[in-house]
Write a protein that holds these residues in place. Structure first.
Motif: not given
Length: 314
Positions: A222-224, A230-232, A235-241
């Motif tokens: 919450e401090g950023v 979202s960028a750094y 956790t990025p979502p899993p890439s689709p096959e």
């Protein structure tokens, strides 16, 4: 300019004539005393000095000790030009007064000289700004104010700038020409037209406080800002096959199963296959052999015929 001029009086007068030909007339408009002697006008007292009419002695002394930015602030306070940042006319007025004061300081004017010079500047500039005076009329006003500075003739009275010498008066005249009269049309246009108003808006994005029902203290994310989180951090979502297109699938060759073809053949089938293959191979060979034999046969026949011909002739 001569101080004496002859006047011709015509018409009737309601005043009682004096016993002598000399009369005295006081003109309070220019604060001059005029003595009429045998139809001649003579100026006895000179006009009031131009010093300390607009700027006082204390103000001139203070302005001579300041730098150009401080001079601008002081003149803004004196003439109440607080809207110079948005009003074009106030900005031009403040800029002209500041440049004139700074020029007077560069000329090493005394407080009295600076005040008199500023009176000239203020009067001529006000003639354009407030009176909308024509260029020629304003030039005549400057000529009147510079009259009597180190006069060539003693009977020429000063207009109020007698504390300047002739060289300083020439410098003042040149400054007014280059700073005011050279741009007179521009000043007339600016002070006779209404400035167009522009409304400039700025959109600000603010983050409001979280409701009190949330746990305290909030988590570190919450401090950023949300974009940075979202960028750094998140956790990025899993890439689709990757999906294989149908065209790629159709281009692949079909899978062929291994089949033992010889297991289903009978001996008769094998014989037939061997005979057909042999026949195909030997047919061409038989034709070549037959052609070569026929060629050799023809050559032998020719030789035999030649032998018979020779034997017959002998």
């Amino acid at each position: 300019m001569a101080a004496k001029s002859q006047t011709k009086v015509s018409g009737k007068s309601n005043k009682t004539p004096l016993p002598t030909n000399n009369s005295t007339k006081t003109d309070t408009k220019g604060k001059k005393t005029v003595t009429i002697v045998d139809g001649e006008d003579e100026v006895d007292d000179q006009a009031e000095s131009f010093a300390y009419k607009i700027l006082s002695q204390e103000q001139c002394t203070e302005l001579l000790s300041l730098e150009v930015t401080d001079i601008q602030k002081k003149l803004c306070e004196i003439f109440k030009l607080s809207n110079y940042s948005t009003d074009l006319q106030d900005a031009a007025t403040l800029d002209y007064y500041t440049s004139a004061t700074w020029w007077g300081k560069q000329q090493s004017f005394t407080p009295q000289q600076l005040s008199g010079f500023f009176t000239v500047v203020h009067t001529l500039f006000a003639n354009v700004k407030d009176q909308h005076m024509h260029l020629v009329d304003n030039l005549k006003e400057m000529q009147k104010m510079l009259r009597g500075v180190e006069p060539e003739y003693s009977d020429v009275k000063s207009a109020g700038l007698d504390f300047f010498n002739l060289q300083q008066a020439k410098s003042i005249s040149e400054y007014m020409f280059t700073s005011l009269f050279q741009h007179y049309k521009l000043f007339e246009f600016m002070f006779s037209h209404t400035q167009a108003e522009e409304i400039i808006g700025t959109d600000l994005e603010i983050e409001v406080a979280k409701p009190a029902s949330l746990p305290f203290p909030p988590p570190l994310d919450e401090g950023v800002e949300e974009s940075l989180f979202s960028a750094y951090i998140a956790t990025p979502p899993p890439s689709p096959e990757p999906q294989v297109e149908e065209s790629v699938k159709s281009s692949e060759p079909p899978v062929v199963e291994d089949i033992d073809a010889f297991s289903e053949l009978t001996p008769q089938d094998v014989i037939e296959v061997v005979e057909s293959v042999t026949k195909d191979l030997m047919s061409g060979l038989q034709l070549d052999i037959a052609a070569k034999l026929r060629e050799k046969e023809n050559k032998l026949i020719e030789r035999i015929n030649k032998v018979h011909n020779i034997a017959g002739t002998t």
